[in-house]
Design a protein around this motif. Sequence first.
Motif, PDB file in Angstrom:
ATOM      1  N   LEU A  43       0.546  -1.325   0.279  1.00 51.79           N
ATOM      2  CA  LEU A  43       0.069  -0.070  -0.210  1.00 51.79           C
ATOM      3  C   LEU A  43       0.383   0.929  -0.103  1.00 51.79           C
ATOM      4  O   LEU A  43       0.206   2.146  -0.383  1.00 51.79           O
ATOM      5  CB  LEU A  43      -0.702   0.156   1.303  1.00 51.79           C
ATOM      6  N   GLY A  44       1.898   1.405   0.186  1.00 49.47           N
ATOM      7  CA  GLY A  44       3.465   2.518   0.224  1.00 49.47           C
ATOM      8  C   GLY A  44       2.966   3.105   1.854  1.00 49.47           C
ATOM      9  O   GLY A  44       3.177   3.949   1.222  1.00 49.47           O
ATOM     10  N   THR A  45       2.228   2.476   2.765  1.00 49.51           N
ATOM     11  CA  THR A  45       2.262   3.236   3.530  1.00 49.51           C
ATOM     12  C   THR A  45       2.924   2.665   4.802  1.00 49.51           C
ATOM     13  O   THR A  45       3.895   3.636   6.074  1.00 49.51           O
ATOM     14  CB  THR A  45       1.693   2.906   4.131  1.00 49.51           C
ATOM     15  N   ARG A  63       1.785   9.538  -2.607  1.00 47.69           N
ATOM     16  CA  ARG A  63       1.893   8.344  -1.310  1.00 47.69           C
ATOM     17  C   ARG A  63       3.220   7.872  -1.574  1.00 47.69           C
ATOM     18  O   ARG A  63       4.060   7.666  -0.337  1.00 47.69           O
ATOM     19  CB  ARG A  63       1.529   7.449  -1.519  1.00 47.69           C
ATOM     20  N   GLU A  64       4.288   8.002  -1.670  1.00 47.60           N
ATOM     21  CA  GLU A  64       5.694   7.548  -1.986  1.00 47.60           C
ATOM     22  C   GLU A  64       6.461   7.896  -0.769  1.00 47.60           C
ATOM     23  O   GLU A  64       7.038   8.717  -0.570  1.00 47.60           O
ATOM     24  CB  GLU A  64       5.968   6.741  -3.369  1.00 47.60           C
ATOM     25  N   LYS A  65       6.003   9.798  -2.320  1.00 44.61           N
ATOM     26  CA  LYS A  65       7.047  10.560  -1.668  1.00 44.61           C
ATOM     27  C   LYS A  65       6.630  11.433  -0.609  1.00 44.61           C
ATOM     28  O   LYS A  65       7.439  12.132   0.865  1.00 44.61           O
ATOM     29  CB  LYS A  65       6.588  12.225  -2.339  1.00 44.61           C
ATOM     30  N   THR A  66       5.465  11.351   0.217  1.00 48.58           N
ATOM     31  CA  THR A  66       4.823  11.025   1.575  1.00 48.58           C
ATOM     32  C   THR A  66       5.416  10.748   2.262  1.00 48.58           C
ATOM     33  O   THR A  66       5.577  10.835   3.598  1.00 48.58           O
ATOM     34  CB  THR A  66       3.192  11.208   1.740  1.00 48.58           C
ATOM     35  N   ARG A  67       5.710   9.265   2.129  1.00 55.05           N
ATOM     36  CA  ARG A  67       6.003   8.098   3.601  1.00 55.05           C
ATOM     37  C   ARG A  67       7.397   8.155   3.320  1.00 55.05           C
ATOM     38  O   ARG A  67       8.105   8.230   4.988  1.00 55.05           O
ATOM     39  CB  ARG A  67       6.119   6.762   2.979  1.00 55.05           C
ATOM     40  N   LEU A  68       8.139   8.548   1.984  1.00 58.87           N
ATOM     41  CA  LEU A  68       9.634   8.939   2.112  1.00 58.87           C
ATOM     42  C   LEU A  68      10.371  10.549   2.686  1.00 58.87           C
ATOM     43  O   LEU A  68      11.598  10.291   3.536  1.00 58.87           O
ATOM     44  CB  LEU A  68      10.036   8.698   0.713  1.00 58.87           C
ATOM     45  N   THR A  77      16.904  11.395   0.208  1.00 62.66           N
ATOM     46  CA  THR A  77      17.345  10.006   0.077  1.00 62.66           C
ATOM     47  C   THR A  77      17.189   9.691  -1.268  1.00 62.66           C
ATOM     48  O   THR A  77      16.150  10.230  -1.761  1.00 62.66           O
ATOM     49  CB  THR A  77      16.622   8.773   0.707  1.00 62.66           C
ATOM     50  N   THR A  78      18.298   8.710  -1.773  1.00 63.53           N
ATOM     51  CA  THR A  78      17.808   8.351  -3.147  1.00 63.53           C
ATOM     52  C   THR A  78      16.658   7.173  -3.233  1.00 63.53           C
ATOM     53  O   THR A  78      16.752   6.369  -4.572  1.00 63.53           O
ATOM     54  CB  THR A  78      18.489   7.969  -3.169  1.00 63.53           C
ATOM     55  N   ARG A  79      16.554   6.627  -1.522  1.00 61.30           N
ATOM     56  CA  ARG A  79      15.437   5.321  -2.231  1.00 61.30           C
ATOM     57  C   ARG A  79      13.751   5.076  -2.715  1.00 61.30           C
ATOM     58  O   ARG A  79      13.620   6.651  -2.833  1.00 61.30           O
ATOM     59  CB  ARG A  79      14.932   4.688  -0.208  1.00 61.30           C
ATOM     60  N   LEU A  81       9.827   3.346  -2.505  1.00 62.28           N
ATOM     61  CA  LEU A  81       9.714   1.933  -1.987  1.00 62.28           C
ATOM     62  C   LEU A  81       9.085   1.357  -3.343  1.00 62.28           C
ATOM     63  O   LEU A  81       8.175   1.398  -4.269  1.00 62.28           O
ATOM     64  CB  LEU A  81       7.985   2.291  -1.336  1.00 62.28           C
ATOM     65  N   ALA A  82       9.625   0.000  -3.004  1.00 62.59           N
ATOM     66  CA  ALA A  82       9.351  -0.835  -3.907  1.00 62.59           C
ATOM     67  C   ALA A  82       8.108  -1.842  -4.138  1.00 62.59           C
ATOM     68  O   ALA A  82       7.684  -1.819  -6.018  1.00 62.59           O
ATOM     69  CB  ALA A  82      10.667  -2.146  -3.542  1.00 62.59           C
ATOM     70  N   CYS A  83       7.025  -1.031  -3.355  1.00 65.09           N
ATOM     71  CA  CYS A  83       5.887  -1.832  -3.527  1.00 65.09           C
ATOM     72  C   CYS A  83       4.794  -0.099  -4.510  1.00 65.09           C
ATOM     73  O   CYS A  83       4.022  -0.703  -4.819  1.00 65.09           O
ATOM     74  CB  CYS A  83       4.987  -1.390  -2.514  1.00 65.09           C
ATOM     75  N   GLN A  84       5.663   0.427  -4.967  1.00 67.14           N
ATOM     76  CA  GLN A  84       5.559   1.983  -5.267  1.00 67.14           C
ATOM     77  C   GLN A  84       5.788   1.843  -6.947  1.00 67.14           C
ATOM     78  O   GLN A  84       5.944   3.162  -7.618  1.00 67.14           O
ATOM     79  CB  GLN A  84       5.193   2.912  -4.473  1.00 67.14           C
TER      80      GLN A  84
END
Length: 111
Positions: A43-45, A63-68, A77-79, A81-84
């Motif tokens: 879910l990216g959370t 969603r990804e930007k928010t979580r990271l 970070t340069t990381r 989320l694989a799920c997104q």
Amino acid sequence: MVSIQVQGKTITCDRGENLRQVLLKNGIDLYNSQASVINCRGLGTCGTCAVEIVGEVSEPQWREKTRLSLPPHSPQTTRRLACQVKVLGDIKVRKYDGFWGQGSETVWTET
């Protein structure tokens, strides 16, 4: 087909496939420690599937930007989320230590 270099292996998938799903389907243990128990199932959370990617993938969405942007991750970070992430071309994937993959020591690399 595109190729993914990960954990000393090369695997292939169709262009546009979800990175998390491809890695799990190919037996790549994406989570550090007990993170596999509490992960959000794509879910990216939760942020536990954070990896570093070199190559062509989809752009990060809100969603990804928010979580990271939340601890223990950092907006600098340069990381990803694989799920997104959608795989758009050949890529190399690296995983780092820390419960959320936020550490500085490499757990596994692309070669």
